[in-house]
Design a protein around this motif. Sequence first.
Motif, PDB file in Angstrom:
ATOM      1  N   ARG A   1      -7.069   4.510 -10.282  1.00 46.11           N
ATOM      2  CA  ARG A   1      -7.935   3.140 -10.325  1.00 46.11           C
ATOM      3  C   ARG A   1      -8.679   3.213 -11.480  1.00 46.11           C
ATOM      4  O   ARG A   1      -8.914   2.153 -12.193  1.00 46.11           O
TER       5      ARG A   1
ATOM      6  N   THR B   1      -2.849  -3.397  -4.906  1.00 47.05           N
ATOM      7  CA  THR B   1      -2.067  -2.186  -4.713  1.00 47.05           C
ATOM      8  C   THR B   1      -2.955  -0.955  -4.354  1.00 47.05           C
ATOM      9  O   THR B   1      -4.044  -1.091  -4.614  1.00 47.05           O
ATOM     10  N   HIS B   2      -2.361  -0.102  -3.754  1.00 48.79           N
ATOM     11  CA  HIS B   2      -3.214   0.936  -3.464  1.00 48.79           C
ATOM     12  C   HIS B   2      -3.316   1.977  -4.567  1.00 48.79           C
ATOM     13  O   HIS B   2      -4.006   3.114  -4.315  1.00 48.79           O
TER      14      HIS B   2
ATOM     15  N   ALA C   1      -3.852   2.976   6.237  1.00 51.82           N
ATOM     16  CA  ALA C   1      -5.247   2.086   6.264  1.00 51.82           C
ATOM     17  C   ALA C   1      -5.651   1.926   7.820  1.00 51.82           C
ATOM     18  O   ALA C   1      -4.739   1.995   8.715  1.00 51.82           O
TER      19      ALA C   1
ATOM     20  N   ASP D   1     -10.947   6.023   5.253  1.00 50.85           N
ATOM     21  CA  ASP D   1     -10.381   4.834   4.786  1.00 50.85           C
ATOM     22  C   ASP D   1     -11.303   4.351   3.643  1.00 50.85           C
ATOM     23  O   ASP D   1     -11.276   3.267   3.331  1.00 50.85           O
TER      24      ASP D   1
ATOM     25  N   GLN E   1      -4.965   8.164  -6.033  1.00 48.54           N
ATOM     26  CA  GLN E   1      -5.120   6.739  -6.195  1.00 48.54           C
ATOM     27  C   GLN E   1      -6.466   6.500  -6.613  1.00 48.54           C
ATOM     28  O   GLN E   1      -6.750   5.285  -7.450  1.00 48.54           O
TER      29      GLN E   1
ATOM     30  N   CYS F   1      -7.245  -3.313  -7.258  1.00 47.25           N
ATOM     31  CA  CYS F   1      -6.948  -1.890  -6.930  1.00 47.25           C
ATOM     32  C   CYS F   1      -7.684  -1.626  -5.748  1.00 47.25           C
ATOM     33  O   CYS F   1      -9.011  -2.085  -5.444  1.00 47.25           O
ATOM     34  N   TYR F   2      -6.735  -1.056  -4.692  1.00 46.57           N
ATOM     35  CA  TYR F   2      -7.689  -0.623  -3.405  1.00 46.57           C
ATOM     36  C   TYR F   2      -7.043   0.553  -3.053  1.00 46.57           C
ATOM     37  O   TYR F   2      -6.276   0.954  -2.239  1.00 46.57           O
ATOM     38  N   PRO F   3      -7.386   1.693  -3.735  1.00 44.54           N
ATOM     39  CA  PRO F   3      -7.024   2.957  -3.399  1.00 44.54           C
ATOM     40  C   PRO F   3      -7.441   3.682  -2.144  1.00 44.54           C
ATOM     41  O   PRO F   3      -8.474   3.242  -1.426  1.00 44.54           O
ATOM     42  N   LEU F   4      -6.676   4.345  -1.479  1.00 43.51           N
ATOM     43  CA  LEU F   4      -6.804   5.001   0.056  1.00 43.51           C
ATOM     44  C   LEU F   4      -6.750   6.348  -0.001  1.00 43.51           C
ATOM     45  O   LEU F   4      -7.387   6.853   0.732  1.00 43.51           O
TER      46      LEU F   4
ATOM     47  N   PHE G   1       0.835  -1.151   0.050  1.00 39.84           N
ATOM     48  CA  PHE G   1       0.082   0.086   0.158  1.00 39.84           C
ATOM     49  C   PHE G   1       0.908   1.215  -0.060  1.00 39.84           C
ATOM     50  O   PHE G   1       0.474   2.521   0.488  1.00 39.84           O
TER      51      PHE G   1
END
Length: 493
Positions: free
Chosen positions: A405, A375-376, A303, A430, A401, A394-397, A297
Amino acid sequence: MTKDITMADAAGKPPPPHVLMLPYPLQGHVIPFVNLAVKLAAAGFTVTFINTDYIHRQISSSAGGGGDLFAEARKSGLDIRYTTVSDGFPVEFDRSLHHDQFFEGIVHVFSAHVDELVGNLRRRDPSIGGMIFDTFYVWPSAIAEKHNLANISFFTEPALVFTLYYHIDLLRRHRHFAASENREDAIDYIPGVKSIMPTDLMSYLQAKIDINTTPHRIIQKAFNDVKKADFILCNTVDELEPDTIAALRRRQPFYAVGPIFPPTFTATGIATSFWSESDCADWLAAKPSRSVLYVSFGSYAHASRREIAEIAGGLALSGVDFIWVLRPDIVSSGETDILPAGFEEEMAASGRGLVVPWCRQMAVLANPAVGGFLTHCGWNSILESIWCGIPMICYPLLTDQFTNRKLVVDDLKIGINLCDGRRYSESNGDGDCVVWREGVCEKIKRLMSSELQKEVIQVRKVLEEAAMDGSSARNFQCFLRDLKGKIAANNNN
């Protein structure tokens, strides 16, 4: 330095063009700046690279080395000089804990230190003709004008992110940003952007509660200042964002010169990491081709403890081997024991999982055992993943991001969402989509068994062709020619 100039003059040859470079003091900005410095020096430029004292200490400590980060590069004939400057705070000051105070200092205090350094460097070496500063600084135009330097802005994120910030006034006028109730319909009036949903805006532009934060002020001031730049460089590729880039070129000289990687991709011989890097090669050597999921991340975003626990549960359920980069401060600088009890020990004992605080990401992604990346969605990570032919979950924070995505999943179609419908939420910081281990497990299995790698390989070919002798290579040569012309014109004034 003075001696070199004198000898060049005595020989009747003008010194090579000389530029200063100053990245934003964050890991994701320093890396592409270093790679650009190498690229410029290889093209015959002299570069003076400037780090803050704090960033210098971070990199030097992690590398176990000392002073000049570019000493080895110069041995290969690259004229990259190195110096540091105070950011206005003591080196011991906790910049992560006092985030807003630090960035207020970057706006109001740091510029005086940079201005003084630039003046001193110019007095010692009048051949300095340009400066390449990060787009997120709010004061480069004033320094460039004062010292008669070509003003080059380097944006380390994609052109889509740049143009959304660039047109923040349009978003405000149409009430998609900074309204009492932000509109939630599609945005279709940004030049060069066909349509984008508000949920795909950068997190700062999704804000509804407080738009007068330090980051908001920095963004608005920086993107007013960048409109005064002589040239804008962007770490992207024409073919990935053709309409957006074409529209920006109608406003200012804009050069897509990405992807900016080291010549051998995995290493420059120049230390850039803020943390000590674990070597994962031996662990990966025992794994079958494309069997390992890489999870990271990034260097900056945080997170929640709940997210980490559910992702850990999903990894355990999936049965997939993994390397997980888990920064000690991923939840907060004061909370380091964040994994579920026994998780790391169980995964290590079974040989399924390796948890490390940091690693050489490019080396891991380039390893044939790696077949997926959770990935962030930092832009460096996306470009590196594409270059290695690795599809993404894809896990944008935070920040860009969410927009990155969209490029990966919706436009390029080389990844999947960990959590469909995820958007930034100010209420918990988050995201407003609950992550459950069963869903994480399902997405991991889906990615590792998907045909997305074929799609990524096609996009990789676009990047390779652009970088080798295609659009990015031509744009870079055009930039060098235009910059030399601007420097010559400034010297004649």
